[in-house]
Design an enzyme around this catalytic site. Structure first.
Site, PDB file in Angstrom:
ATOM      1  N   GLU A   1       5.076  -5.147   6.594  1.00  0.00           N
ATOM      2  CA  GLU A   1       4.579  -3.723   7.172  1.00  0.00           C
ATOM      3  C   GLU A   1       4.956  -3.498   8.909  1.00  0.00           C
ATOM      4  O   GLU A   1       5.276  -2.628   9.454  1.00  0.00           O
ATOM      5  CB  GLU A   1       3.018  -4.640   8.112  1.00  0.00           C
TER       6      GLU A   1
ATOM      7  N   ALA B   1       0.426  -1.025  -0.056  1.00  0.00           N
ATOM      8  CA  ALA B   1      -0.149  -0.307  -0.512  1.00  0.00           C
ATOM      9  C   ALA B   1       0.967   1.472   0.507  1.00  0.00           C
ATOM     10  O   ALA B   1       2.143   1.119   0.087  1.00  0.00           O
ATOM     11  CB  ALA B   1      -0.854  -0.248   1.672  1.00  0.00           C
TER      12      ALA B   1
ATOM     13  N   GLY C   1       0.654  -5.332   0.790  1.00  0.00           N
ATOM     14  CA  GLY C   1      -0.725  -5.587   0.668  1.00  0.00           C
ATOM     15  C   GLY C   1      -0.784  -5.825  -0.923  1.00  0.00           C
ATOM     16  O   GLY C   1      -1.371  -6.306  -2.260  1.00  0.00           O
TER      17      GLY C   1
ATOM     18  N   GLU D   1      -1.159  -9.873  -0.745  1.00  0.00           N
ATOM     19  CA  GLU D   1      -2.193  -9.778  -0.412  1.00  0.00           C
ATOM     20  C   GLU D   1      -3.098  -9.676  -1.633  1.00  0.00           C
ATOM     21  O   GLU D   1      -3.762 -10.285  -1.638  1.00  0.00           O
ATOM     22  CB  GLU D   1      -2.666  -8.215   0.405  1.00  0.00           C
TER      23      GLU D   1
END
Ligand code: HXC
Length: 261
Positions: free
Chosen positions: A135, A67, A112, A115
């Site tokens: 993260e 992200a 992300g 993911e």
């Protein structure tokens, strides 16, 4: 429809490619990109000719490096939760798209990005790909499904290690761990993805849809209910012209021609 942060194109009849297109930031997912993924996914679902979706990242460095940290930097707790919820919804809708979706991972596949790849039906990767959930290095938890999809794919201990150390693993190690199905030379990756997609396009679309749906729903059920679901899907497949055609073609020693009904 035109998108600011992705490219959606039909490479060959029935084969669609969604490219996350922010190479200058290693295809980091900001909110606008997540919205583009949702709109592209919906566009593919509405297209009756769509048979396979490939997902990749622009450039030679990254699939998606996570992200967008710049955008997340000043988020409040509620904004962070809402970003997570929206990403989870979008990735789930990608996961449940009724056609096969393959992640074509061409470089860094982190946070992300990992993911997103795990929301696809399976992952193929180039030799220069790296996977991880880093993260913890940023003082946050995974938020687009990493704590849930990763243990379902590679088990609890390996997930604990990746999420708690932030370590990146190579494509080869990811393959050994069951996260990646195949690893190819970087220059060959898209060609291999296309070969797989061309093979899938020849199959019966209803059978593909029912098989995918049964696997996705069944994996979180107890075995008795999951097997009952399978028998219903199996029975339903016998109501299609494709089943008659597929079996007739076998008996007549010719290639089947499926029409998805
Ligand atoms: C914003 C990013 C980015 C990211 C890379 N960039 N990753 N920008 N968000 N996630 C930008 C860099 O700032 C840089 O821009 C350019 O892309 C190239 O990156 P470099 O770091 O210069 O490249 P390199 O040295 O090759 O290192 C590559 C890398 C590193 C190992 C992938 O960029 C990295 O560690 N990125 C962050 C990975 C990460 O922590 N992902 C998880 C994010 S959190 P400039 O302008 O300097 O050239 C997450 C949560 C998901 O994903 C759930 C949300 C709810």
């Amino acid at each position: 429809m035109n998108f600011a942060n992705i490219i959606l194109e039909e490479l060959e009849p029935g084969i669609f490619l969604l490219t996350i297109n922010r190479p200058e930031v290693y295809n980091a997912l900001n909110q606008a990109t997540v919205a583009d993924i949702k709109n592209a996914r919906d566009q593919v679902e509405k297209n009756p000719d769509a048979r396979v979706l490939l997902v990749t990242g622009a450039g030679s460095k990254a699939f998606v490096a996570g992200a967008d940290i710049k955008e997340m930097h000043n988020m409040s707790g509620i904004q962070g939760r809402d970003f997570s919820l929206e990403g989870l919804r979008v990735f789930r809708s990608l996961e449940t798209l009724p056609i096969p979706v393959i992640a074509v991972v061409n470089g860094y596949c982190l946070g992300g990005g990992c993911e997103l790849a795990m929301s696809c039906d399976w992952i193929i990767a180039s030799e220069n790909a790296y996977f991880g959930q880093p993260e913890v290095n940023l003082g946050i938890t995974p938020g687009f499904g990493g704590t849930q999809r990763l243990p379902r794919l590679i088990g609890r201990g390996r997930t604990m290690e990746l999420t708690m150390t932030g370590r990146q693993i190579s494509a080869e190690e990811a393959k050994e761990w069951g996260l990646v199905n195949h690893v190819y030379a970087q220059g060959e990756l898209m060609q291999k993805a296309l070969e797989t997609a061309r093979n899938i396009v020849k199959k019966g679309p209803v059978a593909l849809e029912l098989t995918k749906d049964t696997i996705l729903r069944g994996q979180d059920m107890d075995l008795d209910n999951a097997c009952a679901l399978e028998s219903k899907a199996f029975g339903l497949s016998f109501s299609t012209d494709d089943q008659k055609e597929g079996m007739a073609a076998f008996l007549e020693k010719r290639a089947a021609v499926f029409h998805g009904k």
